[in-house]
Design a protein around this motif. Structure first.
Motif, PDB file in Angstrom:
ATOM      1  N   CYS A 457       0.728  -1.301   0.039  1.00  0.00           N
ATOM      2  CA  CYS A 457       0.016   0.149  -0.032  1.00  0.00           C
ATOM      3  C   CYS A 457       0.925   1.282   0.137  1.00  0.00           C
ATOM      4  CB  CYS A 457      -0.854   0.008   1.162  1.00  0.00           C
ATOM      5  SG  CYS A 457      -1.896   1.484   1.154  1.00  0.00           S
ATOM      6  N   LYS A 458       0.284   2.289  -0.949  1.00  0.00           N
ATOM      7  CA  LYS A 458       1.402   3.336  -0.975  1.00  0.00           C
ATOM      8  C   LYS A 458       1.280   4.257   0.368  1.00  0.00           C
ATOM      9  CE  LYS A 458       1.073   3.739  -5.927  1.00  0.00           C
ATOM     10  NZ  LYS A 458       0.026   3.945  -6.766  1.00  0.00           N
ATOM     11  N   HIS A 459       0.416   4.162   1.237  1.00  0.00           N
ATOM     12  CA  HIS A 459       0.604   4.877   2.552  1.00  0.00           C
ATOM     13  C   HIS A 459       0.453   3.813   3.844  1.00  0.00           C
ATOM     14  CE1 HIS A 459      -0.329   7.900   5.506  1.00  0.00           C
ATOM     15  NE2 HIS A 459      -0.057   8.841   4.621  1.00  0.00           N
ATOM     16  N   ARG A 460       1.187   4.207   4.793  1.00  0.00           N
ATOM     17  CA  ARG A 460       1.209   3.122   5.791  1.00  0.00           C
ATOM     18  C   ARG A 460       0.006   3.108   6.411  1.00  0.00           C
ATOM     19  NH1 ARG A 460       2.030   4.958  10.922  1.00  0.00           N
ATOM     20  NH2 ARG A 460       2.759   7.105  10.809  1.00  0.00           N
ATOM     21  N   MET A 461      -0.914   4.296   6.529  1.00  0.00           N
ATOM     22  CA  MET A 461      -2.183   4.046   7.236  1.00  0.00           C
ATOM     23  C   MET A 461      -3.284   3.933   6.325  1.00  0.00           C
ATOM     24  SD  MET A 461      -1.954   5.476  10.431  1.00  0.00           S
ATOM     25  CE  MET A 461      -3.070   6.149  10.956  1.00  0.00           C
ATOM     26  N   GLY A 462      -3.105   3.151   5.088  1.00  0.00           N
ATOM     27  CA  GLY A 462      -3.966   2.663   4.064  1.00  0.00           C
ATOM     28  C   GLY A 462      -4.564   1.487   4.456  1.00  0.00           C
ATOM     29  N   PHE A 463      -3.760   0.814   5.321  1.00  0.00           N
ATOM     30  CA  PHE A 463      -4.006  -0.730   5.679  1.00  0.00           C
ATOM     31  C   PHE A 463      -4.496  -0.765   7.061  1.00  0.00           C
ATOM     32  CE2 PHE A 463      -2.726  -5.267   6.368  1.00  0.00           C
ATOM     33  CZ  PHE A 463      -3.965  -5.574   5.839  1.00  0.00           C
ATOM     34  N   VAL A 464      -5.611  -0.662   7.707  1.00  0.00           N
ATOM     35  CA  VAL A 464      -5.758  -0.521   9.088  1.00  0.00           C
ATOM     36  C   VAL A 464      -6.980  -1.631   9.727  1.00  0.00           C
ATOM     37  CG1 VAL A 464      -5.007   1.765   9.538  1.00  0.00           C
ATOM     38  CG2 VAL A 464      -7.266   1.568   8.536  1.00  0.00           C
ATOM     39  N   PRO A 465      -6.842  -2.828   9.302  1.00  0.00           N
ATOM     40  CA  PRO A 465      -7.758  -3.885   9.653  1.00  0.00           C
ATOM     41  C   PRO A 465      -7.989  -3.741  11.099  1.00  0.00           C
ATOM     42  CG  PRO A 465      -5.908  -5.171   9.124  1.00  0.00           C
ATOM     43  CD  PRO A 465      -5.670  -3.487   8.772  1.00  0.00           C
ATOM     44  N   PHE A 466      -7.063  -3.536  11.871  1.00  0.00           N
ATOM     45  CA  PHE A 466      -7.161  -3.419  13.413  1.00  0.00           C
ATOM     46  C   PHE A 466      -6.923  -2.226  14.061  1.00  0.00           C
ATOM     47  CE2 PHE A 466      -5.291  -7.628  12.507  1.00  0.00           C
ATOM     48  CZ  PHE A 466      -6.218  -8.424  13.157  1.00  0.00           C
ATOM     49  N   PHE A 468      -5.759   1.697  14.628  1.00  0.00           N
ATOM     50  CA  PHE A 468      -4.566   2.389  14.879  1.00  0.00           C
ATOM     51  C   PHE A 468      -4.451   3.020  16.109  1.00  0.00           C
ATOM     52  CE2 PHE A 468      -7.961   5.013  13.264  1.00  0.00           C
ATOM     53  CZ  PHE A 468      -7.812   6.214  14.221  1.00  0.00           C
ATOM     54  N   GLY A 469      -3.203   3.506  16.319  1.00  0.00           N
ATOM     55  CA  GLY A 469      -2.731   4.367  17.381  1.00  0.00           C
ATOM     56  C   GLY A 469      -2.813   3.302  18.702  1.00  0.00           C
ATOM     57  N   GLY A 470      -3.026   4.008  19.890  1.00  0.00           N
ATOM     58  CA  GLY A 470      -3.323   3.175  21.147  1.00  0.00           C
ATOM     59  C   GLY A 470      -4.362   2.738  21.201  1.00  0.00           C
ATOM     60  N   ARG A 471      -5.513   2.823  20.382  1.00  0.00           N
ATOM     61  CA  ARG A 471      -6.459   1.941  20.554  1.00  0.00           C
ATOM     62  C   ARG A 471      -6.643   0.694  19.569  1.00  0.00           C
ATOM     63  NH1 ARG A 471     -11.341   4.882  23.593  1.00  0.00           N
ATOM     64  NH2 ARG A 471     -11.772   2.628  23.761  1.00  0.00           N
ATOM     65  N   ILE A 472      -5.594   0.583  19.080  1.00  0.00           N
ATOM     66  CA  ILE A 472      -5.360  -0.639  17.938  1.00  0.00           C
ATOM     67  C   ILE A 472      -5.801  -1.935  18.886  1.00  0.00           C
ATOM     68  CG2 ILE A 472      -2.903  -1.319  18.734  1.00  0.00           C
ATOM     69  CD1 ILE A 472      -2.703  -1.620  15.459  1.00  0.00           C
ATOM     70  N   CYS A 473      -6.451  -2.928  18.041  1.00  0.00           N
ATOM     71  CA  CYS A 473      -7.287  -3.829  18.668  1.00  0.00           C
ATOM     72  C   CYS A 473      -6.193  -4.766  19.711  1.00  0.00           C
ATOM     73  CB  CYS A 473      -7.719  -4.932  17.390  1.00  0.00           C
ATOM     74  SG  CYS A 473      -8.156  -6.582  18.054  1.00  0.00           S
ATOM     75  N   ILE A 474      -6.975  -4.993  20.879  1.00  0.00           N
ATOM     76  CA  ILE A 474      -6.220  -5.828  21.745  1.00  0.00           C
ATOM     77  C   ILE A 474      -6.200  -7.284  21.569  1.00  0.00           C
ATOM     78  CG2 ILE A 474      -8.021  -6.021  23.441  1.00  0.00           C
ATOM     79  CD1 ILE A 474      -6.189  -4.989  25.440  1.00  0.00           C
ATOM     80  N   GLY A 475      -7.066  -7.691  20.697  1.00  0.00           N
ATOM     81  CA  GLY A 475      -7.002  -9.038  20.437  1.00  0.00           C
ATOM     82  C   GLY A 475      -6.390  -9.810  19.151  1.00  0.00           C
ATOM     83  N   ARG A 476      -5.585  -8.816  18.607  1.00  0.00           N
ATOM     84  CA  ARG A 476      -5.035  -9.002  17.231  1.00  0.00           C
ATOM     85  C   ARG A 476      -4.513 -10.346  17.233  1.00  0.00           C
ATOM     86  NH1 ARG A 476      -2.412  -4.910  19.430  1.00  0.00           N
ATOM     87  NH2 ARG A 476      -0.299  -4.517  18.775  1.00  0.00           N
ATOM     88  N   ASN A 477      -3.346 -10.565  18.385  1.00  0.00           N
ATOM     89  CA  ASN A 477      -2.671 -11.711  18.373  1.00  0.00           C
ATOM     90  C   ASN A 477      -3.261 -13.135  18.714  1.00  0.00           C
ATOM     91  OD1 ASN A 477      -0.444 -10.303  17.679  1.00  0.00           O
ATOM     92  ND2 ASN A 477       0.329 -10.024  19.985  1.00  0.00           N
ATOM     93  N   LEU A 478      -4.542 -12.899  19.262  1.00  0.00           N
ATOM     94  CA  LEU A 478      -5.310 -14.104  19.653  1.00  0.00           C
ATOM     95  C   LEU A 478      -5.943 -14.531  18.490  1.00  0.00           C
ATOM     96  CD1 LEU A 478      -7.572 -14.425  22.740  1.00  0.00           C
ATOM     97  CD2 LEU A 478      -8.495 -14.775  20.576  1.00  0.00           C
ATOM     98  N   THR A 479      -6.420 -13.433  17.766  1.00  0.00           N
ATOM     99  CA  THR A 479      -7.285 -13.990  16.610  1.00  0.00           C
ATOM    100  C   THR A 479      -6.453 -14.422  15.392  1.00  0.00           C
ATOM    101  OG1 THR A 479      -9.072 -13.022  15.061  1.00  0.00           O
ATOM    102  CG2 THR A 479      -7.080 -11.461  15.293  1.00  0.00           C
ATOM    103  N   LEU A 480      -5.211 -14.004  15.369  1.00  0.00           N
ATOM    104  CA  LEU A 480      -4.322 -14.585  14.175  1.00  0.00           C
ATOM    105  C   LEU A 480      -4.042 -16.054  14.616  1.00  0.00           C
ATOM    106  CD1 LEU A 480      -2.617 -14.432  11.833  1.00  0.00           C
ATOM    107  CD2 LEU A 480      -0.952 -13.574  13.168  1.00  0.00           C
TER     108      LEU A 480
END
Ligand code: HEM
Length: 526
Positions: A457-466, A468-480
């Motif tokens: 993606c040409k911009h790093r904020m263009g891919f944000v499935p979880f 962004f910032g401090g409120r990024i998904c807390i469960g992202r490792n569990l879900t993967l």
């Protein structure tokens, strides 16, 4: 004997009438100011800052246009599946974007929303939003109260910092590894059921239902130590509430809209109450046992309860009320199963559509495991599976949008976003934007994640499935981890193809889901 003369009584009545008049004028002027003057002032300020948008009407804002029936062409099954879904799931945004660009204002009732599908603007917002300037929109906190209450996903400010700090250790590597066995067991039981069906000659099944039930069972057991039976009750009620709250168009943001649909509001409230009671029962019985989960590791509920132990608390710390405990459990129960299940469901659909990727993943699993049962070290080596995972989250992001609200005036670059303005970040819009991803944006190409965690993606904020910032998904490792376990076990046992009865019509019902389920045809592998 007369106590008051006639003239005194008349004067009292007149005084009372004036008081009533004063009271009503005050009340209506407050309402008028709150629902009309303040939004108009915000709109003027936003327009002065250069933000345009479709003209709103009072009191619906732009809801009429958003809920206008569009002739959605139900796509022809299988042969014509297109991943170009933005204009299907958000037709009004796709339309407005053509006129107003990637940042514009629209209105849900009397609530101003800044639509954002420009990652550069999002980056500026995100860096201007350090601290407590951005929170969650009050309008959604209120609307989604029966679902999430004041759980982590909705809470702001100091309460958020405090609760996130308590909850984060539940997702440590040690805790996640301890969940591995339970995830394998639940999934194996589900797959044994599938095998039984197949031995009876039934090869077609709606995998969405199956996968969702399995994900709910996993979260119930791993995070709360809840029995299958209780987990099922909570799950069914949450599903009923989700469908009640999000299935049909509602007047979100319109003043007093709950009064306009009292039956729905009452039913949602009742369901919320029943779920709360069930969870409270579970919490109380866990309190009586011990704050440790049965297998010795601290699960989410165990951590929350341990935090409430006076002996372990610092003097400055507050006890979490039963209300907070219930809300956190609800949040995690829902957030913890729905999104993971959807990521898996969309994956199975796409692997049915692209058998070459099914084959590639099966070979990778074989290579990594060497025929041995899976373990947590092996999961990290499933790199192609991770490309597929990312590509699914890009094309069919289970969380299709992220929202914020300015809790004070926020300066973003050259412009000031007035206090109270909400933001709607269109994740689906950014993930399907050809200017960010190239002309092949709507093609399923997991290999785009081979050399870049951003998929090129040409911009790093263009891919944000979880998020962004401090409120990024807390469960992202569990879900993967859950994704890799469930998908590996399925792929090792069955081959997948899409049923000719499948109809591709993704819809938003809080999350991005297949509106008609996902019937697949499965065959046991030799
Ligand atoms: C594919 C799976 C998942 C996706 C796509 C997803 C997506 C997201 C997104 C986009 C956010 C940010 C929301 C915002 O900023 O407003 C979020 C936050 C959150 N997610 Fe997930 N999620 C997933 C799985 C999970 C799981 C498995 C859990 C729990 C076990 C979970 C719990 C939460 C919680 C509690 C938050 C709020 C975090 C905070 O505000 O501090 N999610 N998720």
């Amino acid at each position: 004997m007369e106590v008051f003369s006639e003239s005194t009584i008349q004067a009292l009545c007149l005084g009372f009438r004036y008081l009533l008049l004063f009271f009503f004028s005050f009340f209506f002027s407050k309402i008028f100011s709150l629902f009309w003057l303040s939004p108009v002032a915000v709109r003027r300020q936003l327009r002065r800052s250069g933000f345009d948008g479709p003209p709103p009407t009072f009191p619906l804002g732009n809801l009429t246009e958003m809920y206008k029936k569009v002739d959605v062409e139900i796509e022809a099954p299988v042969a014509c599946i297109s991943h170009n879904i933005h204009s299907t799931v958000f037709p009004y945004f796709a339309r407005w974007r053509k006129t107003y660009g990637k940042v514009f204002i629209y209105w849900l009732g009397t609530e101003p929303f800044l639509y954002i599908a420009d990652p550069e603007f999002l980056k500026k917002v995100s860096s201007a939003g350090l601290g407590k300037k951005w929170g969650k929109p009050n309008v959604f906190k209120n609307d989604r109260k029966p679902m999430f209450g004041n759980g982590l996903i909705m809470v702001d400010g100091d309460d958020w910092t405090h609760n996130r700090h308590i909850i984060a250790p539940a997702f440590s590597t040690t805790n996640l590894n301890a969940m591995f066995g339970m995830m394998v067991d639940s999934t194996t039981t589900m797959l044994d059921g599938w095998s039984k069906f197949m031995s009876m000659g039934i090869h077609e099944m709606d995998v969405e239902k199956e996968i969702t039930r399995n994900a709910a069972e996993i979260i119930a057991k791993t995070s709360f130590g809840i029995s299958e039976e209780n987990g099922k009750k909570v799950f069914e009620k949450l599903q009923a509430m989700q469908s009640m709250l999000f299935k049909s168009n509602r007047l979100v943001g319109v003043p007093f809209s709950k009064i306009l649909s009292p039956k729905k509001s009452y039913k949602a409230w009742m369901l919320g109450k029943e779920i709360d009671e069930l969870l409270l029962e579970i919490i109380n019985s866990r309190m009586e046992e011990n704050s440790e989960s049965s297998n010795g590791q601290q699960d989410l509920l165990g951590l929350l309860l341990a935090r409430n132990d006076y002996k372990k608390m610092k003097r400055t710390e507050r006890k979490l009320s039963s209300r907070v405990l219930v809300d956190e459990c609800k949040t995690f129960f829902f957030g913890g199963h729905e999104t993971t299940a959807l990521a898996l469901t969309w994956t199975l659909l796409l692997l049915g559509l692209y058998p070459e990727w099914q084959k590639a993943l099966r070979e990778e699993i074989k290579e990594v495991s060497g025929g041995e049962p899976l373990n947590s070290d092996m999961l990290a080596k499933l790199t192609k599976m991770e490309w597929v995972w990312n590509e699914i989250l890009r094309l069919y992001s289970p969380a299709p949008n992220v929202q914020r609200q300015a809790k004070e005036n926020v300066v973003v670059g050259e412009v000031t976003i007035p206090k109270g303005t909400n933001m709607w970040i269109d994740v689906v819009g950014m993930h399907h934007d050809p200017t960010l991803w190239g002309d092949d944006v709507n093609e399923f190409k997991p290999e785009r994640f081979k050399d870049s965690i951003n998929g090129g993606c040409k911009h790093r904020m263009g891919f944000v499935p979880f998020g962004f910032g401090g409120r990024i998904c807390i469960g992202r490792n569990l879900t993967l981890m859950e994704y890799k376990i469930v998908l590996s076990l399925i792929l090792c046992k069955f081959s997948i193809s899409i049923s000719p009865t499948y109809v591709h019509s993704p819809e938003i019902m809080l999350s991005l889901r297949p509106s008609q389920g996902v019937p697949l045809i499965l065959h046991p592998l030799e």
